[in-house]
Design an enzyme around this catalytic site. Sequence first.
Site: not given
Lengths: 431, 431
Positions: A175-176, A99, A254
Amino acid sequence: MSYSPFISELIKKLDAKEGDTLSVRNGEREYVGTLMPHHEFSLEDIIILKLSNGYNIGIRISESSSVTLISKGAAKEKKPRPEQHSSGKTVSVLGTGGTIASYVDYRTGAVHPALSAGDLVAAVPEIKDICDVKAEVLFSIFSENMNVENWQTIAEEAADRINAGAEGCIIPHGTDTMGYTSAALAFMLGDLPKPVVLVGAQRSSDRPSSDAYTNLVSAARFIVNTDASEVFVLMHASSSDSSAAVHRGTKVRKMHTSRRDAFKSVNSPVVATVDFEGGIDFHADYRKKSSSKVCAQTEMETNVALLQYFPGMSPSVFSRILHESSGVVISGTGLGHVSSDMAEEIKSAVQGGTSVVMTSQCLYGRTNLNVYNTGRDLISAGVIPGEDMLPETAYVKLMWVLAQTSDADKISEMMRTNLRGEISDRRDISE
Amino acid sequence: MSYSPFISELIKKLDAKEGDTLSVRNGEREYVGTLMPHHEFSLEDIIILKLSNGYNIGIRISESSSVTLISKGAAKEKKPRPEQHSSGKTVSVLGTGGTIASYVDYRTGAVHPALSAGDLVAAVPEIKDICDVKAEVLFSIFSENMNVENWQTIAEEAADRINAGAEGCIIPHGTDTMGYTSAALAFMLGDLPKPVVLVGAQRSSDRPSSDAYTNLVSAARFIVNTDASEVFVLMHASSSDSSAAVHRGTKVRKMHTSRRDAFKSVNSPVVATVDFEGGIDFHADYRKKSSSKVCAQTEMETNVALLQYFPGMSPSVFSRILHESSGVVISGTGLGHVSSDMAEEIKSAVQGGTSVVMTSQCLYGRTNLNVYNTGRDLISAGVIPGEDMLPETAYVKLMWVLAQTSDADKISEMMRTNLRGEISDRRDISE
């Protein structure tokens, strides 16, 4: 998704084109900026303006919004940015996708991964007041597709830039799987003389509350203004837009699907916080910068699996994975437990040569296999206690350790030794 | 573990025997109680006293401790307990094992699972001031060995006691898999007219900070004094000894290996807090008691697996589990993602008849497969989005749903429908 009929009608009435300058007033808030293209992921009631500070912002338009055309073409006046002197240091930015990468392609506003090195720098004008930026794109993929070869490429390229004189590397990353990548880079880049900081974004460019720019700028400030030299993850510290948290790359996970402060340090304090307006505060010890070179050790054993224990887990179903993998990390229950029948299967796999590490699916706290008989049995059989390592970090570490040695004792010793801040000091067990 | 040489010498000098009354003064704190046996799991510098209120307490002895022999044999005077009138309601206590069960075997102080129904009641005298207790032991196992048949037994026995007039059931349970069991009971006991409250203990009897008694008593108070009727987990609300949190059985997860407040409600508020000194406060809606009967629906499909996605997860290694299981719950990354090659394998398994549910390893937040192409592909292929369900709850629910129907559409619909509070209302996606 296209505009709502209401917005389509409005834009048509104003005769506004992309590139024209608009004013949007929602209640007391007024935004003036250049109309950006509406892309397929934008919500239908949002228009995107590029503000004079270089940021894109998504603004929800309702029937009570007041939208006016200020001028055809871009706004003439540019609000001057606060004066700041660049440190003259060079920071290497190595784009990988996600992203945050798509975000900074401000010309199109699209969130699919697509950017050039030039875009990346141009999109964050403040960063040039902090340091000289050398931006490159290594690849552009969603982080759920990040694999071992990608980790190796990032590690090699980062080592190369640092050895060539960069003050540090910023790795924009989806970020995953950012926590897996940061752990991998931490193990691969052992004697790191300059920091490697992974940054991501949880909000795409059509949301008013984007975190991409602040995270990028904070990473540059952190690299240039401190002497910390580890692999870090830098993300928003809270859901408010006030500071970023700098997490140790081996201790971060996360913990939320969508919040801007999704990343949490687990079993470890946040290393530092970077205030968006002011100072940088440290909350933990850290490795210092040096003038040495780094040698990337990127070999990884890929035949490793991560398995969460669950009631009803069948030894026969998981037997093959346990026996045919070089290494398996189990996230057991509580202090590191599995059912008796799974324990037998694991023992048999260990006897067959599989390296098995026990962590806890609780995530927080430390494993302790010495409290109950079954745990002691596992230890006797050669299962390696994962201390307070995250299951994900233990998985990445095991891949790395198995590429360094095939000696079972050495594997066990390395897994139980704190190499990159992945294992915390044992706290008082009474606590 | 035996006593330290210092304590051994001290006890010998006092000529103190188990059953004698001792006074121990550590600084300003004085404890008077009956010396209990030192067991194999006790720390070597701890002695265990049974206090006059019926509690066992472990006291650390140092060279600055003052230990005196008050009398041979048990203390004569018993401190009267605060007067309280029993509600006259009957609460059924169904023991299953775990630290809490062994804990209340106060005669030996041992932490291996061993208790009789009489011990369980006798160990918590306060509970008899709250309600009539009918205590039974269903089995006595560590919770990591808890399996589907155990869940079925608990559900059937709890339904039976409630249908026979009990005001509710307390299920003392090992903490390791308590969240899985609570979810299983929630699905099995659909029209529950009286509450079923699971309680555990994170501290064994030789720790001064035990939580077993307070959790048991709080559960009895909660059952008798409120009209809430669901499957709950009741555990300490914080690391201080002041209140217990009542969690919805489908929304709770053990999030720490050792803390007393290890259990957290995820994506859901705590339903209620029980103050150890006073009131009970509710923080969320809940199902009310009724006078109807409950019919336990205990059938479960056991050929179900829970798999955490990780970078490097190999489709070929996990192909068999995906294809040969009746159902698989994946805890994907972020909003519910897996790598493209795993996505292909999952799609192929779904086409082959496996029910696949996608949850997130972030645990907090909601899955959303509609943001990216790969997610939309999975949805099109028939992967069922797990909304904001915990992976563990989704696993248990899938076992239960697959035993209710074999129709793919119906399975998908049931999994996406909130049946027992396991799915929260969709919040504003802008947040």
